[in-house]
Enzyme design. Sequence first.
Site, PDB file in Angstrom:
ATOM      1  N   ARG A 260       5.447  -0.411   7.380  1.00 16.11           N
ATOM      2  CA  ARG A 260       4.691   0.270   6.316  1.00 16.11           C
ATOM      3  C   ARG A 260       4.462   1.752   6.665  1.00 16.11           C
ATOM      4  NH1 ARG A 260       5.927  -3.996   4.800  1.00 16.11           N
ATOM      5  NH2 ARG A 260       4.686  -5.556   3.708  1.00 16.11           N
TER       6      ARG A 260
ATOM      7  N   SER B  91      -1.298  -6.173  -1.172  1.00 17.87           N
ATOM      8  CA  SER B  91      -2.012  -6.314   0.111  1.00 17.87           C
ATOM      9  C   SER B  91      -2.873  -5.083   0.338  1.00 17.87           C
ATOM     10  CB  SER B  91      -1.031  -6.433   1.264  1.00 17.87           C
ATOM     11  OG  SER B  91      -0.174  -7.510   1.039  1.00 17.87           O
TER      12      SER B  91
ATOM     13  N   GLU C  81      -3.837  -0.357   3.379  1.00 16.22           N
ATOM     14  CA  GLU C  81      -2.449   0.007   3.068  1.00 16.22           C
ATOM     15  C   GLU C  81      -2.368   1.015   1.909  1.00 16.22           C
ATOM     16  OE1 GLU C  81       0.526  -3.310   3.022  1.00 16.22           O
ATOM     17  OE2 GLU C  81       1.136  -2.381   1.141  1.00 16.22           O
TER      18      GLU C  81
END
Length: 340
Positions: free
Chosen positions: A166, A240, A336
């Site tokens: 990520r 998420s 995130e």
Amino acid sequence: MTLTLQEYCSLARYHTFGIPAKARWLATIEAATQLDELKAHPVLSTQPWLVIGGGSNLLPTQDYPGVVVRMVMEGKTLVRENDDHVWIEAAAGENWHAFVQWTLANGWYGLENLSLIPGTVGAAPIQNIGAYGVELKDCFESLTAWSKDDGHLFTLDREACAFGYRDSVFKHALKDNAVIVSVCFRLSKTPDVKTGYGEIERELANTGIRQPTPAQVAQAVIHIRQRKLPDPAVIGNAGSFFKNPVVAQAQADLLSEQFPALVRYPAGEGRVKLAAGWLIDQCGWKGKNMGNAGVYDKQALVLVNRGGATGAEVKALAEAIMASVRQKFGVQLEPEPIIL
Ligand SMILES: Cc1cc2nc3c(=O)[nH]c(=O)nc-3n(C[C@H](O)[C@H](O)[C@H](O)COP(=O)(O)OP(=O)(O)OC[C@H]3O[C@@H](n4cnc5c(N)ncnc54)[C@H](O)[C@@H]3O)c2cc1C
């Protein structure tokens, strides 16, 4: 093509959390030359810019005081091919899921496990999107970006993008400076399906498929995601909300002694990735609400807008979750989405 500019524009239609926020200016970009126009603008060139695609990884907590630059450029080109591979270039504003389905329909494989991820092609490299054992970097060839500093287009290959979990160079050295205008993918003409991820194996087994085609893997991924994740069109969310934390092997081993059911995966170089959803669930958060923000009932990793939530409410819930995971497990979670 003239640049489309709006003032004091609601962002409600342009992000997936369903939270009210406005942009002081909204610029809709249909061609790279419009970025030059924006840079030449006497007022807007001096303002902060926030580049967005589909707004599926954003949490607005206030109005944006500068220019929201919305990338809607479209186009897909077969750049070259050989016996084994094709190289496909897609413009930043292409819808990611539609692009993946288009590659599969053409018999070009590799992106099937990344089906149904919301957002655009141009945003995909920013956090090296990943799902079900595959990451963008696995099929990535290069990208073209526009520099806000000097207005030039430049190309970056995979190494220069410094992809991680990520993560990419766009969150570090090139943060707030590079606008991605197109991405080139290298896709295979021969299926090489990745079904090792437990949930995909189970889904395929349930439907009696033994030797799945890439299209069947994509379909399995779509079914799993539809069951497990809230549809942003129905309930506001950004997928998420936390990254899976990566900790030292020694710390993971200590935690496993204390919590034998700890969900963990090898992350290389003596590191271990922990399942953030499991940690949050163990702290009792699944299905809980704080004000109008909540933790999704089927997946503790997803924070949702229960209706009328403010960005501040979602942020406060995220902070409370982070504090309880820190207290119970000594592990620091990291959000995130981009919190504005
Ligand atoms: C239900 C749901 C499920 C999700 N599942 C996953 C998943 O499985 N895996 C995963 O990795 N992510 C997932 N996400 C997160 C999200 O879909 C991805 O991060 C996606 O790539 C965001 O695309 P976007 O166009 O909406 O980007 P935005 O949210 O608009 O922007 C995200 C970031 O990228 C930057 N950006 C956007 N476009 C450009 C551009 N052209 N040039 C430069 N910077 C740009 C923005 O400034 C911002 O920092 C999910 C989200 C939702 C809502």
